[in-house]
Design a protein around this motif. Structure first.
Motif, PDB file in Angstrom:
ATOM      1  N   PRO A   1       9.601   4.199  12.584  1.00  0.00           N
ATOM      2  CA  PRO A   1      10.570   3.162  13.123  1.00  0.00           C
ATOM      3  C   PRO A   1       9.669   1.847  12.718  1.00  0.00           C
ATOM      4  O   PRO A   1      10.421   0.690  12.349  1.00  0.00           O
ATOM      5  CB  PRO A   1      10.358   3.244  14.707  1.00  0.00           C
ATOM      6  N   TYR A   2       8.392   1.742  12.679  1.00  0.00           N
ATOM      7  CA  TYR A   2       7.647   0.660  12.358  1.00  0.00           C
ATOM      8  C   TYR A   2       7.892   0.289  10.629  1.00  0.00           C
ATOM      9  O   TYR A   2       8.440  -0.807  10.325  1.00  0.00           O
ATOM     10  CB  TYR A   2       6.233   0.858  12.313  1.00  0.00           C
ATOM     11  N   LEU A   3       8.154   1.369   9.801  1.00  0.00           N
ATOM     12  CA  LEU A   3       8.462   1.002   8.567  1.00  0.00           C
ATOM     13  C   LEU A   3       9.613   0.654   8.172  1.00  0.00           C
ATOM     14  O   LEU A   3      10.055  -0.335   7.385  1.00  0.00           O
ATOM     15  CB  LEU A   3       7.909   2.399   7.814  1.00  0.00           C
ATOM     16  N   HIS A   4      10.618   1.045   9.072  1.00  0.00           N
ATOM     17  CA  HIS A   4      11.908   0.724   9.123  1.00  0.00           C
ATOM     18  C   HIS A   4      12.202  -0.812   9.313  1.00  0.00           C
ATOM     19  O   HIS A   4      12.681  -1.488   8.812  1.00  0.00           O
ATOM     20  CB  HIS A   4      13.085   1.638   9.921  1.00  0.00           C
TER      21      HIS A   4
ATOM     22  N   GLN B   1       0.719  -7.033  -2.405  1.00  0.00           N
ATOM     23  CA  GLN B   1       0.011  -7.510  -1.195  1.00  0.00           C
ATOM     24  C   GLN B   1       0.545  -6.772  -0.074  1.00  0.00           C
ATOM     25  O   GLN B   1      -0.384  -6.474   0.911  1.00  0.00           O
ATOM     26  CB  GLN B   1       0.156  -8.903  -1.335  1.00  0.00           C
ATOM     27  N   LEU B   2       1.802  -6.786   0.071  1.00  0.00           N
ATOM     28  CA  LEU B   2       2.365  -5.859   1.088  1.00  0.00           C
ATOM     29  C   LEU B   2       1.554  -4.365   1.313  1.00  0.00           C
ATOM     30  O   LEU B   2       1.352  -3.690   2.301  1.00  0.00           O
ATOM     31  CB  LEU B   2       3.873  -5.756   1.228  1.00  0.00           C
ATOM     32  N   GLY B   3       1.686  -3.633   0.093  1.00  0.00           N
ATOM     33  CA  GLY B   3       1.033  -2.482   0.055  1.00  0.00           C
ATOM     34  C   GLY B   3      -0.206  -2.384   0.470  1.00  0.00           C
ATOM     35  O   GLY B   3      -0.800  -1.409   1.334  1.00  0.00           O
ATOM     36  N   GLN B   4      -1.178  -3.231   0.110  1.00  0.00           N
ATOM     37  CA  GLN B   4      -2.426  -3.409   0.419  1.00  0.00           C
ATOM     38  C   GLN B   4      -2.653  -3.795   1.920  1.00  0.00           C
ATOM     39  O   GLN B   4      -3.305  -2.972   2.683  1.00  0.00           O
ATOM     40  CB  GLN B   4      -3.162  -4.552  -0.472  1.00  0.00           C
ATOM     41  N   ALA B   5      -1.891  -4.664   2.195  1.00  0.00           N
ATOM     42  CA  ALA B   5      -1.891  -4.999   4.002  1.00  0.00           C
ATOM     43  C   ALA B   5      -1.550  -3.749   4.798  1.00  0.00           C
ATOM     44  O   ALA B   5      -2.037  -3.348   5.818  1.00  0.00           O
ATOM     45  CB  ALA B   5      -0.970  -5.996   4.305  1.00  0.00           C
ATOM     46  N   LEU B   6      -0.338  -2.933   4.175  1.00  0.00           N
ATOM     47  CA  LEU B   6      -0.028  -1.705   5.168  1.00  0.00           C
ATOM     48  C   LEU B   6      -0.924  -0.695   4.994  1.00  0.00           C
ATOM     49  O   LEU B   6      -1.408  -0.097   5.964  1.00  0.00           O
ATOM     50  CB  LEU B   6       1.400  -1.265   4.626  1.00  0.00           C
ATOM     51  N   HIS B   7      -1.955  -0.575   3.821  1.00  0.00           N
ATOM     52  CA  HIS B   7      -2.884   0.390   3.901  1.00  0.00           C
ATOM     53  C   HIS B   7      -3.960   0.052   4.791  1.00  0.00           C
ATOM     54  O   HIS B   7      -5.001   1.027   4.993  1.00  0.00           O
ATOM     55  CB  HIS B   7      -3.448   0.377   2.377  1.00  0.00           C
ATOM     56  N   GLN B   8      -4.236  -1.027   5.181  1.00  0.00           N
ATOM     57  CA  GLN B   8      -5.184  -1.707   6.057  1.00  0.00           C
ATOM     58  C   GLN B   8      -4.878  -1.580   7.391  1.00  0.00           C
ATOM     59  O   GLN B   8      -5.737  -1.695   8.228  1.00  0.00           O
ATOM     60  CB  GLN B   8      -5.705  -3.094   5.642  1.00  0.00           C
ATOM     61  N   ASP B   9      -3.597  -1.683   7.700  1.00  0.00           N
ATOM     62  CA  ASP B   9      -2.808  -1.248   8.976  1.00  0.00           C
ATOM     63  C   ASP B   9      -3.401  -0.375   9.683  1.00  0.00           C
ATOM     64  O   ASP B   9      -3.411   0.868   9.400  1.00  0.00           O
ATOM     65  CB  ASP B   9      -1.382  -1.706   8.891  1.00  0.00           C
ATOM     66  N   GLU B  10      -4.089  -0.555  11.154  1.00  0.00           N
ATOM     67  CA  GLU B  10      -4.488   0.757  11.787  1.00  0.00           C
ATOM     68  C   GLU B  10      -3.435   1.901  11.907  1.00  0.00           C
ATOM     69  O   GLU B  10      -3.637   2.959  12.038  1.00  0.00           O
ATOM     70  CB  GLU B  10      -5.275   0.235  13.150  1.00  0.00           C
ATOM     71  N   TYR B  11      -2.358   1.234  12.282  1.00  0.00           N
ATOM     72  CA  TYR B  11      -1.144   2.237  12.650  1.00  0.00           C
ATOM     73  C   TYR B  11      -0.737   2.793  11.344  1.00  0.00           C
ATOM     74  O   TYR B  11      -0.657   4.072  11.455  1.00  0.00           O
ATOM     75  CB  TYR B  11      -0.072   1.297  12.968  1.00  0.00           C
ATOM     76  N   ILE B  12      -0.808   2.352  10.143  1.00  0.00           N
ATOM     77  CA  ILE B  12      -0.597   3.237   8.892  1.00  0.00           C
ATOM     78  C   ILE B  12      -1.553   4.057   8.452  1.00  0.00           C
ATOM     79  O   ILE B  12      -1.635   5.204   8.149  1.00  0.00           O
ATOM     80  CB  ILE B  12      -0.088   2.233   7.727  1.00  0.00           C
ATOM     81  N   ARG B  13      -2.918   3.570   8.750  1.00  0.00           N
ATOM     82  CA  ARG B  13      -4.000   4.283   8.358  1.00  0.00           C
ATOM     83  C   ARG B  13      -4.140   5.592   9.317  1.00  0.00           C
ATOM     84  O   ARG B  13      -4.702   6.657   8.607  1.00  0.00           O
ATOM     85  CB  ARG B  13      -5.450   3.532   9.040  1.00  0.00           C
TER      86      ARG B  13
END
Length: 121
Positions: free
Chosen positions: A97-100, A13-25
């Motif tokens: 830094p966000y991923l950290h 779920q976290l991986g899916q959410a991160l893939h949808q995160d605009e910052y990560i996108r």
């Protein structure tokens, strides 16, 4: 710490959410651009192949001359200045830094060092 199905599901779920995160996108789009651009991907691949060849020669006991390494350094310079690769690297430096922070929050919730859990067993 054994990974329960609940933890595995939460990780998905976290991986899916991160893939949808605009910052990560933005980073993922820059990554895809470098991977699908023939020039950028070929240049980066060539640099890594030359690097691995130099390392193998050095580990075999061969002394490398300045001429031997010059090709690698020139390729590394070209890679660093390629617009798509440079943009990808800039975006990676921006999201680190966000991923950290995400990893620290996961560690707190799990009560374990999350980055250590992600290493292959």
């Amino acid at each position: 710490m054994p990974l329960t199905e609940e933890i595995k599901d939460a990780a998905r779920q976290l991986g899916q959410a991160l893939h949808q995160d605009e910052y990560i996108r933005i980073y993922l789009d820059a990554l895809q651009a470098t991977q699908t651009d023939p020039e950028a991907s070929a240049l980066e691949k060539e640099m890594y192949e030359v690097y691995e060849g130099l390392i193998a020669r050095q580990q075999a006991g061969e002394d490398l001359s300045q001429d031997d390494t010059r090709v690698f350094y020139e390729l590394r310079r070209q890679v660093a200045h390629h617009p798509l690769i440079s943009q990808r690297n800039d975006m990676l430096n921006t999201i680190r830094p966000y991923l950290h922070q995400v990893a620290e929050e996961i560690s707190f919730v799990l009560g374990a060092d999350y980055p250590e859990l992600t290493k292959p067993q």
